[in-house]
Enzyme design. Structure first.
Site, PDB file in Angstrom:
ATOM      1  CD  GLU B  51      -3.285 -11.521 -52.467  1.00 46.19           C
ATOM      2  OE1 GLU B  51      -4.457 -11.452 -52.905  1.00 46.19           O
ATOM      3  OE2 GLU B  51      -3.025 -11.603 -51.252  1.00 46.19           O
ATOM      4  CG  PHE B 113      -4.468 -20.134 -40.815  1.00 42.23           C
ATOM      5  CD1 PHE B 113      -5.817 -20.140 -41.148  1.00 42.23           C
ATOM      6  CD2 PHE B 113      -3.783 -18.926 -40.827  1.00 42.23           C
ATOM      7  CE1 PHE B 113      -6.475 -18.964 -41.479  1.00 42.23           C
ATOM      8  CE2 PHE B 113      -4.445 -17.743 -41.162  1.00 42.23           C
ATOM      9  CZ  PHE B 113      -5.795 -17.772 -41.493  1.00 42.23           C
ATOM     10  CD  GLN B 114      -3.725 -16.911 -44.502  1.00 40.89           C
ATOM     11  OE1 GLN B 114      -2.602 -16.476 -44.294  1.00 40.89           O
ATOM     12  NE2 GLN B 114      -4.742 -16.126 -44.808  1.00 40.89           N
ATOM     13  CE  LYS B 163       5.703 -15.819 -39.842  1.00 39.01           C
ATOM     14  NZ  LYS B 163       4.421 -15.704 -39.123  1.00 39.01           N
ATOM     15  CG  MET B 475     -15.354 -11.562 -78.639  1.00 42.34           C
ATOM     16  SD  MET B 475     -15.479 -10.952 -80.342  1.00 42.34           S
ATOM     17  CE  MET B 475     -13.937 -10.041 -80.510  1.00 42.34           C
TER      18      MET B 475
END
Lengths: 194, 566
Positions: B51, B113-114, B163, B475
């Site tokens: 993502e 969950f999640q 949802k 760097m």
């Protein structure tokens, strides 16, 4: 706190949308920009969709303006003002629980309260609760006088402020009014089409 | 028209002019993915491999086009993986809208969950965010999200949709007409007295300089800035994100400023008697030590973000407004001026810089990053869009690839996000398919998001990847060499064989180890319609000069010795 220190304080007043999470957004802003604030009070206004925050800043007005500019960037903050030199009314409320288990302390307490806009609101055999309302300076002074009697518990609301006279800090429209208006207008348009 | 929340999201995206979105499915966003099928012909979904790639792609799309980029992810880990990309977009004022699934409303707050409080997590790194709790709020929330993302000082906006809200059905009414947000009112024009004060300072100045920032490009004020510079003969120094605001071959453009800026720009800023800061924010990488920064100069600061005025540098004239609007107010009253001595002085500094230019050195048998980048510039006619990662190659790109057009250098400036370059290049290509795109990345940063090679292959995205491989986190190594007595702790890298890696993904590739191989490799990459990867194996221990050490005075630069001086 000295009166000089209090005189250095500046007030920021913000009108905010009365929505969940707005206080979190404001608090998060203060934390991430490392703004030091002295007190923050939030309350409802005469409009159900609008809350009003009074923020006391223990720094000069330039600092307060920085805070105001950042607050203004939050979408849920409708309007912000820095109350600096303009004439205004400010009030702080303190509830102070003090020892009052002998006649001497009770007499002293009554005598002090007479000289201030303070009331004894609860008296028990051992302690009394006093309610003191006034400017921040005045409340500080009162507390200093009561302290020798023996403060056992105290709570203060923090300062709320309002400009004097016709300096009206209000918002004529709120977002929910507008959202409703837009939906109604759209439905009306759709209705005409069909 | 009765639609589900998911369909409403799609309808709103279409009405906002979105053609492509970058995302990754998951449980809490599944209804929305299901609705996508119906819209497949008008709304293309690009399946990323992580993502973070989706948010960088949306960002790259936004930077290349000026339009809002869209990314989409599920709840919990999907949403938290977007975070780096959102923070990157926030720092560089890039307009993106992120749509995340959330657990159903009854489950919110139960550690389902999640479940993650993603509006809480992203609060400080988005311009604004929403948790939609009623399907009736969805349409106008989407409209507000796009409006907030693209107007004022642009930035990322996240819309979290549970949802059950995606599944709920309601009458879809798209709110037409203007948006009313009482608390959202970006400044536009300046007051006349501010314009007059600015004009007075410009008129009095003998050594003025324009500091040209990203805001010029976002406001579309390129022509106005050019007129200001030309009419009053004011030299222009660019910020990293301001590159392209004016063509870099313009005689008044004196190069990038700041930590790795041109010495001439930094010296000019320190000697100037007037800074005209346009759409820039005096970042510490630009100013160095604030106490000694441009002490002789008065300052005019024009920026759309009111809170930027007087934040780091005190402005004598601070104007919160849209740059194009404000300059249009100012230009009609601007007198012609000239500053021959000042311009002459800056030319002298420029001459000294070119004597120190690494490209003028004899470097037989060595391949230097500056050579690679300058050759890519030459071979692409200087007209490609370059998307960089972060580090030495990024600064060398800024020094050795002059940009003539706005929005042709896409780079993570404010947040300095390693891993940004490659996915942002993919996103950019979807926005401007007719442009030639080069992702110029280091071996370190590329490995942070290289999983998107699969995305590039699946979508056959025509992006040329130039890996500048010095087997170091260059760097950081440079800082270790200068400030930590060459203790190279955790900077040497044992890398995969990048060409074999490209083979595994089915991506054509070449390896370059000598300067005379560059031309053929670049031609090879340009000849293929699809992703290509060129690995440039460069000198291990290069330095980027000039360098203003962090917190040092801007004029206190470490310079590359002139040939013979060493």
């Amino acid at each position: 706190m000295t009166q000089q220190a209090i005189a250095n304080k500046v007030t920021v007043v913000a009108l905010v949308e009365n929505e969940p999470g707005v206080l979190n957004r404001v608090a998060s802003l203060f934390r991430r920009r490392a703004f030091n604030i002295d007190s923050l009070t939030v309350g409802r206004t005469h409009k159900p969709d609008v809350s009003r925050m009074t923020i006391r800043v223990d720094a000069g007005s330039e600092y307060a303006r920085k805070i105001a500019n950042n607050l203004q960037k939050l979408v849920n903050v409708i309007d912000v003002r820095v109350i600096d030199n303009e004439p205004h009314i400010e009030r702080d409320l303190a509830l102070i629980k003090v020892r009052s288990d002998d006649a001497h302390s009770r007499n002293t307490l009554t005598e002090i309260c007479d000289r201030y806009p303070a009331r004894i609101v609860d008296v028990g055999p051992h302690v009394a609760i006093i309610e003191m309302v006034g400017t921040e300076v005045f409340v500080e002074k009162f507390i200093d006088e009561v302290r020798p009697i023996g403060i056992v518990e105290m709570i203060r609301t923090g300062v709320v402020s309002m400009g004097r006279g016709t300096r009206i800090h209000d918002t004529s429209v709120t977002r929910r009014d507008l959202a409703r208006a837009i939906v109604q207008a759209s439905s009306a348009r759709n209705g005409r089409k069909s | 028209m009765r639609l589900t929340g998911s369909e409403i999201i799609m309808e709103c995206l279409l009405r906002e002019g979105v053609h492509v979105m970058f995302g990754y499915p998951g449980g809490a966003i599944l209804p929305t993915y299901d609705a996508m099928a119906k819209y497949d012909d008008r709304l293309h979904h690009v399946l990323v491999r992580h993502e973070q790639g989706a948010s960088h792609m949306a960002d790259g799309y936004a930077r290349a086009t000026g339009e809002v980029g869209v990314c989409i992810a599920t709840s919990g880990p999907g949403a938290t993986n977007l975070v780096t990309g959102l923070a990157t977009a926030m720092m560089d004022s890039s307009p993106i809208v992120a749509i995340t699934g959330q657990v159903p409303i009854p489950a919110i707050g139960s550690d389902a969950f999640q479940e993650t409080d993603v509006t809480g997590v992203t609060l400080p790194i988005t311009k604004h965010n929403y948790l939609v709790t009623d399907v009736d709020d969805l349409a106008y929330t989407m409209k507000e999200a796009f409006h907030i993302a693209r107007t004022g000082r642009p930035g990322p906006v996240l819309v979290d949709v549970p949802k059950d809200v995606q599944n709920a059905v309601t009458e879809f009414i798209y709110p037409e007409g203007p948006i009313f947000l009482p608390g959202y009112d970006p400044p536009a024009a300046a007051d006349t007295y501010q314009i007059d004060a600015a004009l007075r300072l410009i008129d009095q100045a003998e050594r003025p300089i324009i500091l040209a920032g990203h805001g010029i490009i976002m406001s579309g004020a390129m022509q106005e800035v050019r007129e200001l510079a030309e009419r009053a003969q004011i030299p222009v120094a660019l910020t990293l994100l301001g590159k392209g605001a004016l063509p870099e071959d313009h005689p008044l453009v004196i190069g990038m400023m700041g930590m790795h800026g041109e010495a001439s720009s930094n010296l000019a800023i320190q000697e100037a008697d007037l800074l005209i800061a346009l759409g820039m924010r005096f970042d510490d990488r630009v100013t160095g030590n604030l106490k000694t920064y441009a002490v002789n100069a008065r300052k005019i600061h024009i920026d759309i973000d009111r809170s930027e005025i007087n934040k780091n540098v005190r402005a004598d004239v601070g104007i919160a407004g849209d740059l194009k609007t404000v300059l249009k107010q100012l230009l009609p009253k601007l007198e012609r001026k000239s500053h021959p001595d000042w311009i002459h002085q800056i030319r002298d500094w420029l001459e000294d810089s070119s004597e120190r230019d690494i490209l003028n050195y004899e470097t037989p048998g060595r391949l230097l990053t500056a050579q690679v980048i300058n050759d890519i510039w030459r071979l692409t006619g200087g007209d490609a869009i370059t998307v960089t990662d972060v580090g030495q190659h990024q600064m060398l790109e800024a020094q050795y690839y002059p940009h003539q057009r706005p929005s042709t250098l896409l780079t993570s400036g404010g947040l300095g996000t390693m891993g940004f370059g490659f996915p942002a290049a993919i996103g950019a290509k979807f926005g401007v398919p007719d442009e030639e795109i080069w992702a110029i990345v280091g071996d370190g940063g590329f490995q942070m998001t290289l999983c998107e090679l699969a995305t590039a292959r699946q979508e056959n995205v025509n992006v040329n990847i130039a890996i500048i491989n010095n087997h170091f986190l260059g760097m950081v190594r440079q800082w270790q060499e200068l400030f930590f007595e060459k203790r190279y702790q955790a900077t040497p890298m044992v890398n995969p064989d990048f060409c074999k890696l490209a083979d595994a993904y089915g991506i054509p590739n070449r390896r370059v180890t000598q300067r005379d191989e560059i031309e053929a490799a670049v031609a090879y990459a340009r000849g293929i319609d699809g992703p290509t990867l060129i690995e440039f194996v460069v000198e291990k221990e290069e330095m980027v000069y000039p360098m203003v050490p962090a917190g040092a005075d801007l004029h206190d630069m470490k310079r590359r010795p002139k040939p013979g001086e060493s």
